[in-house]
Write an enzyme that holds these catalytic residues in place. Structure first.
Site, PDB file in Angstrom:
ATOM      1  N   PRO A  96       0.830  -1.204   0.000  1.00  0.00           N
ATOM      2  CG  PRO A  96      -0.093  -1.100   2.142  1.00  0.00           C
ATOM      3  CD  PRO A  96       0.686  -1.999   1.230  1.00  0.00           C
ATOM      4  CG  LEU A 101       4.011  -1.058   4.981  1.00  0.00           C
ATOM      5  CD1 LEU A 101       2.871  -1.984   4.588  1.00  0.00           C
ATOM      6  CD2 LEU A 101       4.795  -1.695   6.134  1.00  0.00           C
ATOM      7  N   GLY A 102       7.521   1.320   2.491  1.00  0.00           N
ATOM      8  CA  GLY A 102       8.584   1.400   1.486  1.00  0.00           C
ATOM      9  C   GLY A 102       8.128   1.137   0.063  1.00  0.00           C
ATOM     10  CB  ALA A 105      12.407   2.253  -1.407  1.00  0.00           C
ATOM     11  CG  ASP A 147      12.211   3.843   3.221  1.00  0.00           C
ATOM     12  OD1 ASP A 147      12.521   3.773   4.429  1.00  0.00           O
ATOM     13  OD2 ASP A 147      11.093   4.195   2.822  1.00  0.00           O
TER      14      ASP A 147
HETATM   15  O1  PMV Z   1       7.357   6.713   6.104  1.00  0.00           O
HETATM   16  P1  PMV Z   1       8.584   6.213   5.480  1.00  0.00           P
HETATM   17  O2  PMV Z   1       8.643   4.753   5.332  1.00  0.00           O
HETATM   18  O3  PMV Z   1       8.907   6.924   4.230  1.00  0.00           O
HETATM   19  O4  PMV Z   1       9.765   6.481   6.514  1.00  0.00           O
HETATM   20  C1  PMV Z   1      10.203   7.741   6.808  1.00  0.00           C
HETATM   21  C2  PMV Z   1      11.323   7.619   7.764  1.00  0.00           C
HETATM   22  C3  PMV Z   1      11.864   8.958   8.199  1.00  0.00           C
HETATM   23  O5  PMV Z   1      12.893   8.674   9.132  1.00  0.00           O
HETATM   24  C4  PMV Z   1      10.785   9.775   8.881  1.00  0.00           C
HETATM   25  C5  PMV Z   1      12.420   9.751   7.030  1.00  0.00           C
HETATM   26  C6  PMV Z   1      13.720   9.209   6.455  1.00  0.00           C
HETATM   27  O6  PMV Z   1      14.087   9.667   5.363  1.00  0.00           O
HETATM   28  O7  PMV Z   1      14.388   8.374   7.075  1.00  0.00           O
END
Ligand code: PMV
Length: 309
Positions: A96, A101-102, A105, A147
């Site tokens: 999703p 959940l990446g 990436a 990610d």
């Molecule tokens: O929500 P996500 O999976 O894109 O994670 C973001 C993680 C953060 O630490 C908030 C941003 C980053 O670039 O690491």
């Protein structure tokens, strides 16, 4: 055909943007798939789930396909393919979007892998990760790089921005429940808000980041030693600090609370926050109770994944 898994951040989100360590693991229950086949005319990119397609070099390109189109170009260049033959690149994903959940990436990683395999080149995880990082900038602005790293390596990683990831051994495999709050997590927006608050009150936020960083360090040790009770407590401590950072929400706090009441050893939000996903450290015997509690609490989907080396 190439595949790339999803991911969750176990410890250290947000603080990782400011140079503190974080821990992330791949989630193979969901993922992105890319097929690369001979085409008829030009390089056609089809994003099946979004109902979008684009032929490279033609304009305009839909905003949602911009990072993908740019990544196809940079990967072909990296592979030394100057005049690509006609290709059809098809992307599908079960991850999703905007739930921590990446998804972005994973699509990018599968794309780089699919293209390199098609042209008979095997790229190492670091090479894949560097290419994917460039595409991540489209989604996030100033991504830490966690990610693309965890998804390219497909291993639990201890990550510090700008350094090679540490791939470490998990002393005792454990189960993680992942709940989708059903609310989009606007990473760019939340990261931007944290930055503005940090600019206004640097010492307060630096202290919070230090505390989160120390939790990530301790969590690595507990994972290596297989101390699940203590690992669960560290998740709770990390969640409290994420609340202090202002990135949780009543809904996420509620989901974490009911998971603990249902017997989870600990829980927290995962990713940027505000929405997205929650995670809980569970055991086989508490799996059903946590899943039910989350479904009753409004989670759209709950999956369980085993974390091991
Ligand atoms: O929500 P996500 O999976 O894109 O994670 C973001 C993680 C953060 O630490 C908030 C941003 C980053 O670039 O690491």
């Amino acid at each position: 055909m190439a595949f790339a898994p999803g991911k969750v951040i176990l410890f250290g989100e947000h603080a990782v943007v400011y140079g503190r360590p974080a821990i992330a693991v791949p989630v193979t229950q969901v993922g992105a798939r890319v097929t690369v086949e001979r085409g008829v005319d030009g390089v056609l990119i089809q994003a099946k789930d979004l109902g979008l397609s684009h032929t490279l070099g033609e304009s305009p390109v839909d905003e949602a396909l911009e990072p993908v189109a740019s990544l196809v170009e940079s990967t072909l260049e990296y592979l030394g393919v100057r005049c690509p033959p006609p290709l059809v690149i098809t992307i599908t994903s079960t991850i999703p979007i905007a739930r921590g959940l990446g998804s972005g990436a994973a699509v990018s990683t599968a794309l780089v892998r699919g293209l390199s395999e098609h042209f008979g080149r095997e790229l190492g995880p670091e090479e894949v990760s560097v290419l994917v990082y460039e595409a991540e900038k489209f989604h996030h602005g100033t991504p830490s790089g966690i990610d693309n790293t965890v998804i390219s390596y497909e291993r639990p990683i201890y990550f510090v921005r700008g350094e090679f990831p540490q791939i470490f051994k998990v002393g005792k495999p454990f189960l993680l429940a992942i709940g989708d709050s059903g609310v989009k997590s606007p990473t760019k927006v939340v990261v931007g808000e944290v930055r503005r608050r940090w600019e206004r009150e640097p010492s307060r936020y630096e202290t919070l980041f230090d505390q989160i960083g120390r939790i990530a360090e301790r969590a690595k040790e507990e994972m290596e030693e297989g101390n699940l009770e203590r690992l669960g407590s560290l998740m709770d401590e990390n969640q409290a600090l994420l609340q202090d950072l202002g990135v949780s929400s009543p809904q996420l706090d509620g989901l974490v609370k009911v998971a603990r009441e249902a017997g989870a050893l600990g829980g927290k939000l995962s990713g940027a926050g505000r929405g997205g996903s929650v995670i809980a450290l569970i055991e086989e015997r508490t799996r059903e109770a946590v899943t039910t509690a989350w479904e009753r609490g409004g989670a759209q989907r709950v999956i369980a994944t085993e974390v091991s080396s």
